[in-house]
Design a protein around this motif. Structure first.
Motif, PDB file in Angstrom:
ATOM      1  N   SER A   1      -4.045  -0.800  -0.391  1.00 60.71           N
ATOM      2  CA  SER A   1      -3.017  -0.923   0.648  1.00 60.71           C
ATOM      3  C   SER A   1      -3.127   0.202   1.672  1.00 60.71           C
ATOM      4  O   SER A   1      -2.942  -0.015   2.871  1.00 60.71           O
ATOM      5  CB  SER A   1      -1.617  -0.947   0.015  1.00 60.71           C
TER       6      SER A   1
ATOM      7  N   ASP B   1       0.312  -8.902  -5.611  1.00 59.22           N
ATOM      8  CA  ASP B   1       1.714  -8.494  -5.506  1.00 59.22           C
ATOM      9  C   ASP B   1       1.851  -6.986  -5.370  1.00 59.22           C
ATOM     10  O   ASP B   1       2.697  -6.489  -4.614  1.00 59.22           O
ATOM     11  CB  ASP B   1       2.496  -8.977  -6.731  1.00 59.22           C
TER      12      ASP B   1
ATOM     13  N   ALA C   1       0.948  -5.987  -1.826  1.00 58.85           N
ATOM     14  CA  ALA C   1       1.975  -6.436  -0.883  1.00 58.85           C
ATOM     15  C   ALA C   1       3.263  -5.641  -0.983  1.00 58.85           C
ATOM     16  O   ALA C   1       4.142  -5.752  -0.116  1.00 58.85           O
ATOM     17  CB  ALA C   1       2.271  -7.917  -1.117  1.00 58.85           C
ATOM     18  N   GLY C   2       3.415  -4.834  -2.030  1.00 57.81           N
ATOM     19  CA  GLY C   2       4.634  -4.059  -2.205  1.00 57.81           C
ATOM     20  C   GLY C   2       5.721  -4.794  -2.959  1.00 57.81           C
ATOM     21  O   GLY C   2       6.876  -4.340  -2.998  1.00 57.81           O
ATOM     22  N   ASN C   3       5.372  -5.930  -3.573  1.00 60.03           N
ATOM     23  CA  ASN C   3       6.349  -6.685  -4.351  1.00 60.03           C
ATOM     24  C   ASN C   3       6.564  -6.032  -5.715  1.00 60.03           C
ATOM     25  O   ASN C   3       5.645  -5.431  -6.288  1.00 60.03           O
ATOM     26  CB  ASN C   3       5.861  -8.126  -4.559  1.00 60.03           C
TER      27      ASN C   3
ATOM     28  N   ALA D   1       7.006  -1.133  -7.895  1.00 56.66           N
ATOM     29  CA  ALA D   1       6.836  -1.630  -6.527  1.00 56.66           C
ATOM     30  C   ALA D   1       6.245  -0.493  -5.708  1.00 56.66           C
ATOM     31  O   ALA D   1       6.800   0.602  -5.655  1.00 56.66           O
ATOM     32  CB  ALA D   1       8.162  -2.085  -5.933  1.00 56.66           C
TER      33      ALA D   1
ATOM     34  N   GLY E   1       3.880  -1.527   1.434  1.00 53.05           N
ATOM     35  CA  GLY E   1       3.012  -2.647   1.122  1.00 53.05           C
ATOM     36  C   GLY E   1       2.074  -2.933   2.283  1.00 53.05           C
ATOM     37  O   GLY E   1       2.210  -2.388   3.378  1.00 53.05           O
TER      38      GLY E   1
END
Length: 267
Positions: free
Chosen positions: A90, A139, A142-144, A155, A159
């Motif tokens: 990321s 995930d 993406a920062g989920n 988390a 993200g």
């Protein structure tokens, strides 16, 4: 779109007697200015020869370029805690402006198992660890909020957009992994007919997932750029969308000039 033609950054030494450790910033800038499409970094902790850290290399290449794709060829997920790998991915997406391609592999046996032993991990278990990491990586990047295999919930912030995932390897396990998790498949020096067969098998295994693209690493080349371009056209006809030309000597400048001539001659 025309075939993507990329080169390896001068950051590793497969043959310790022929070092290929050059200026990352100069080589990345030259590749972009020469009209090439992508630059790639190898990845390992303890390889058979000197090798720079891939995330540092790609960050440096990103910092001095604006257009060219930067990619792992390939990241060894099983050597890293998956949350840490996701943080690296990321962050590279942020600093590169979403120019990253994430090649994933399980490791060339030629390098041995010392890197896994040095990190207290099982070499024999690297395939399973890679699959487990690929399951949660999108995930995490993406920062989920994501539950890891050991039950820890995490988390990451910030993200980022999940980059395309290209699964590397010529074997059955790699084809299965590409079908399950990949946007693409990377092979080493396979002929065009084997590329077509591999893509067909991935499509069969993938079911309703979108079709994978193919990257060919180290295809056979001719000393004449025009004849090399003709050879590469047969890979595109077989379904490949990218080739990564292998280094031929410690002189990355000469190799990149040749790749640029191939790019210019490509139909």
């Amino acid at each position: 779109m025309p075939l993507d033609i990329g080169v390896l950054l001068p950051t590793s030494t497969p043959d310790p007697t022929r070092p290929i450790l050059g200026d990352v910033r100069a080589s990345a800038r030259f590749a972009e200015e020469a009209g090439l499409d992508s630059v790639w970094s190898t990845d390992h902790l303890v390889a058979s020869g000197p090798m720079l850290d891939s995330t540092v290399v790609l960050a440096a290449a990103s910092a001095v370029t604006e257009r060219i794709t930067v990619g792992f060829n390939v990241m060894l997920l099983s050597l890293r805690p998956v949350a840490w790998a996701a943080k690296q991915v990321s962050s590279l997406q942020h600093v590169s402006g979403n120019r990253l391609v994430l090649g994933i592999g399980t490791g060339n046996p030629a390098h041995g198992d010392v890197a896994w032993r040095a990190t207290g991990l099982s070499y024999a278990d690297r395939g399973r660890r890679t699959d487990e990491a690929l399951r949660v990586l999108p995930d995490l990047v993406a920062g989920n909020r994501t539950v890891l295999d050991d039950g820890v919930e995490v988390a990451l912030a910030p993200g980022a957009a999940m980059p395309p995932v290209v699964i590397a390897g010529n074997g059955r396990a790699a084809l299965r992994r590409a079908a399950a998790y990949g946007d693409g498949w990377a092979s080493i020096a396979l002929p065009p007919e084997d590329i077509a067969a591999g893509l067909a098998e991935i499509a069969r295994l993938a079911g309703d997932r979108p079709p994978a693209t193919a990257t060919v690493v180290g295809p056979e080349v001719d000393p004449d750029p025009a004849r090399t371009a003709e050879r590469l056209a047969s890979y595109e006809a077989a379904g490949a969308t990218r080739v990564i030309l292998a280094p031929t000597s410690p002189d990355w400048h000469r190799d990149y000039e040749f790749a640029a001539k191939v790019r210019a001659a490509y139909p």
